[in-house]
Design a protein around this motif. Sequence first.
Motif, PDB file in Angstrom:
ATOM      1  N   UNK A 169      43.229  36.854  37.001  1.00 11.74           N
ATOM      2  CA  UNK A 169      43.046  36.178  38.284  1.00 11.74           C
ATOM      3  C   UNK A 169      42.063  35.023  38.104  1.00 11.74           C
ATOM      4  N   UNK A 170      42.478  33.825  38.496  1.00  9.45           N
ATOM      5  CA  UNK A 170      41.589  32.647  38.429  1.00  9.45           C
ATOM      6  C   UNK A 170      41.374  32.173  39.860  1.00  9.45           C
ATOM      7  N   UNK A 171      40.225  32.506  40.416  1.00  6.40           N
ATOM      8  CA  UNK A 171      39.926  32.293  41.839  1.00  6.40           C
ATOM      9  C   UNK A 171      38.421  32.196  42.001  1.00  6.40           C
ATOM     10  N   UNK A 172      37.937  31.115  42.647  1.00  7.32           N
ATOM     11  CA  UNK A 172      36.492  30.915  42.752  1.00  7.32           C
ATOM     12  C   UNK A 172      35.852  31.678  43.899  1.00  7.32           C
ATOM     13  N   UNK A 173      36.640  32.123  44.879  1.00  6.48           N
ATOM     14  CA  UNK A 173      36.097  32.897  45.993  1.00  6.48           C
ATOM     15  C   UNK A 173      36.092  34.374  45.596  1.00  6.48           C
ATOM     16  N   UNK A 174      34.903  34.977  45.423  1.00  6.29           N
ATOM     17  CA  UNK A 174      34.847  36.361  44.938  1.00  6.29           C
ATOM     18  C   UNK A 174      35.546  37.371  45.857  1.00  6.29           C
ATOM     19  N   UNK A 175      35.487  37.142  47.175  1.00 10.37           N
ATOM     20  CA  UNK A 175      36.127  38.080  48.102  1.00 10.37           C
ATOM     21  C   UNK A 175      37.652  38.001  47.999  1.00 10.37           C
ATOM     22  N   UNK A 176      38.170  36.785  47.834  1.00  6.35           N
ATOM     23  CA  UNK A 176      39.611  36.614  47.662  1.00  6.35           C
ATOM     24  C   UNK A 176      40.044  37.207  46.328  1.00  6.35           C
ATOM     25  N   UNK A 177      39.221  37.029  45.297  1.00  2.00           N
ATOM     26  CA  UNK A 177      39.531  37.581  43.975  1.00  2.00           C
ATOM     27  C   UNK A 177      39.619  39.105  44.038  1.00  2.00           C
ATOM     28  N   UNK A 178      38.699  39.728  44.762  1.00  5.39           N
ATOM     29  CA  UNK A 178      38.726  41.186  44.921  1.00  5.39           C
ATOM     30  C   UNK A 178      39.989  41.617  45.653  1.00  5.39           C
ATOM     31  N   UNK A 179      40.347  40.874  46.713  1.00  4.57           N
ATOM     32  CA  UNK A 179      41.563  41.195  47.470  1.00  4.57           C
ATOM     33  C   UNK A 179      42.798  41.075  46.575  1.00  4.57           C
ATOM     34  N   UNK A 180      42.865  40.004  45.778  1.00  7.43           N
ATOM     35  CA  UNK A 180      44.010  39.827  44.883  1.00  7.43           C
ATOM     36  C   UNK A 180      44.088  40.949  43.850  1.00  7.43           C
TER      37      UNK A 180
ATOM     38  N   UNK B 295      46.753  45.923  41.941  1.00  9.22           N
ATOM     39  CA  UNK B 295      46.639  47.335  41.588  1.00  9.22           C
ATOM     40  C   UNK B 295      47.519  48.230  42.446  1.00  9.22           C
ATOM     41  N   UNK B 296      48.013  47.687  43.562  1.00  4.83           N
ATOM     42  CA  UNK B 296      48.932  48.461  44.409  1.00  4.83           C
ATOM     43  C   UNK B 296      50.375  48.386  43.915  1.00  4.83           C
ATOM     44  N   UNK B 297      50.645  47.490  42.965  1.00  5.47           N
ATOM     45  CA  UNK B 297      52.006  47.324  42.456  1.00  5.47           C
ATOM     46  C   UNK B 297      52.099  47.983  41.081  1.00  5.47           C
ATOM     47  N   UNK B 298      52.963  48.958  40.962  1.00  2.00           N
ATOM     48  CA  UNK B 298      53.099  49.694  39.716  1.00  2.00           C
ATOM     49  C   UNK B 298      53.605  48.787  38.602  1.00  2.00           C
ATOM     50  N   UNK B 299      53.016  48.956  37.414  1.00  6.92           N
ATOM     51  CA  UNK B 299      53.470  48.197  36.252  1.00  6.92           C
ATOM     52  C   UNK B 299      52.590  47.024  35.886  1.00  6.92           C
ATOM     53  N   UNK B 300      51.521  46.782  36.680  1.00  8.88           N
ATOM     54  CA  UNK B 300      50.625  45.660  36.429  1.00  8.88           C
ATOM     55  C   UNK B 300      49.195  46.160  36.237  1.00  8.88           C
ATOM     56  N   UNK B 301      48.425  45.424  35.447  1.00 11.98           N
ATOM     57  CA  UNK B 301      47.006  45.728  35.297  1.00 11.98           C
ATOM     58  C   UNK B 301      46.224  44.418  35.216  1.00 11.98           C
ATOM     59  N   UNK B 302      45.072  44.363  35.868  1.00 11.74           N
ATOM     60  CA  UNK B 302      44.221  43.168  35.841  1.00 11.74           C
ATOM     61  C   UNK B 302      43.267  43.291  34.658  1.00 11.74           C
ATOM     62  N   UNK B 303      43.329  42.325  33.746  1.00 10.00           N
ATOM     63  CA  UNK B 303      42.468  42.389  32.566  1.00 10.00           C
ATOM     64  C   UNK B 303      41.224  41.523  32.696  1.00 10.00           C
ATOM     65  N   UNK B 304      41.162  40.718  33.768  1.00  9.16           N
ATOM     66  CA  UNK B 304      39.974  39.903  33.946  1.00  9.16           C
ATOM     67  C   UNK B 304      40.081  38.957  35.120  1.00  9.16           C
TER      68      UNK B 304
ATOM     69  N   UNK C  66      47.089  32.022  54.026  1.00 12.30           N
ATOM     70  CA  UNK C  66      47.083  33.467  53.802  1.00 12.30           C
ATOM     71  C   UNK C  66      48.514  33.993  53.736  1.00 12.30           C
ATOM     72  N   UNK C  67      48.701  35.128  53.142  1.00 10.61           N
ATOM     73  CA  UNK C  67      50.029  35.705  53.023  1.00 10.61           C
ATOM     74  C   UNK C  67      49.911  37.218  53.199  1.00 10.61           C
ATOM     75  N   UNK C  68      51.017  37.834  53.525  1.00  6.08           N
ATOM     76  CA  UNK C  68      51.049  39.287  53.681  1.00  6.08           C
ATOM     77  C   UNK C  68      51.216  39.946  52.314  1.00  6.08           C
ATOM     78  N   UNK C  69      50.779  41.203  52.220  1.00  2.00           N
ATOM     79  CA  UNK C  69      50.939  41.936  50.966  1.00  2.00           C
ATOM     80  C   UNK C  69      52.403  42.004  50.555  1.00  2.00           C
ATOM     81  N   UNK C  70      53.309  42.117  51.521  1.00  5.57           N
ATOM     82  CA  UNK C  70      54.733  42.227  51.209  1.00  5.57           C
ATOM     83  C   UNK C  70      55.223  41.013  50.420  1.00  5.57           C
ATOM     84  N   UNK C  71      54.711  39.823  50.761  1.00  6.56           N
ATOM     85  CA  UNK C  71      55.117  38.609  50.032  1.00  6.56           C
ATOM     86  C   UNK C  71      54.523  38.600  48.628  1.00  6.56           C
ATOM     87  N   UNK C  72      53.290  39.055  48.509  1.00  5.06           N
ATOM     88  CA  UNK C  72      52.640  39.167  47.206  1.00  5.06           C
ATOM     89  C   UNK C  72      53.401  40.161  46.327  1.00  5.06           C
ATOM     90  N   UNK C  73      53.737  41.292  46.911  1.00  3.82           N
ATOM     91  CA  UNK C  73      54.478  42.315  46.177  1.00  3.82           C
ATOM     92  C   UNK C  73      55.841  41.783  45.728  1.00  3.82           C
TER      93      UNK C  73
END
Length: 241
Positions: free
Chosen positions: A9-20, A25-34, A108-115
């Motif tokens: 994740x490359x995002x300068x807003x820490x709160x948005x980065x946490x949300x992303x 982490x809610x989508x199976x098959x992915x892992x955040x490495x940094x 902003x976008x809904x989780x469904x669109x992100x998923x």
Amino acid sequence: MKALIKVMIIEDDPMVAVLNRQYVERVEGFTVIGHAADTAEAHALLAKEEVDLLLLDIHMPGMNGLDFLRQLREEKKDLDVILITAASKISQIQQALRLGAVDYLIKPFEFSRFQEALLQYQNHYYGIGDRNKVDQQELDRMFRKKRETVQETSSFGTVPKGLTKTTLKKIIEVIMQIKADSFSTEDIAEISRISRVSVRKYLKFLTEIGYLEENLVYGIGRPIYRYLIKNSNQHLIKPYV
């Protein structure tokens, strides 16, 4: 067992980065490495970590996301990119697509669109990962999403499906009546007597074309989106009304 898709994740807003991160982490098959707060930090992480997919913002301190993506292509980095950004100018979206972005999410976008974006990418990732060849039918499925995205960004002057010019005009009239520096969805809904759900769709559209600027305001309780008119971009609404 399929290998996890590694995400940075490359995002300068820490709160948005946490949300992303939480969304990934809610989508199976992915892992955040940094997580990197700017492109310099991202470069350092990429030198140490193996990454499959970047979730990249455009507006960041230092080098912006599009220039960073262009640099990655020049360096022939073997990874994919999804833009997650408030940048909604047609020119920016076109640049991202030309530089090989696999999807483009406007905040902003809904989780469904992100998923949807991650699952689409996952299908593509596993669909061709271990193959030497694919047929035309498979290629058509893989590229359908990108063609749809290109079509959406090229419909300049056309009100999106589900919106009407009559209601758009009414909401713009209400916006012009408000004397405050910024306003919320609730402000417009109360004055126009249009439901908040509907108002939200129109404000999102006005933000996407650059007529409005949207800011997420954190306070007590849930964050609230507030809007203000970009005075230099008032002409952008004319083709739609």
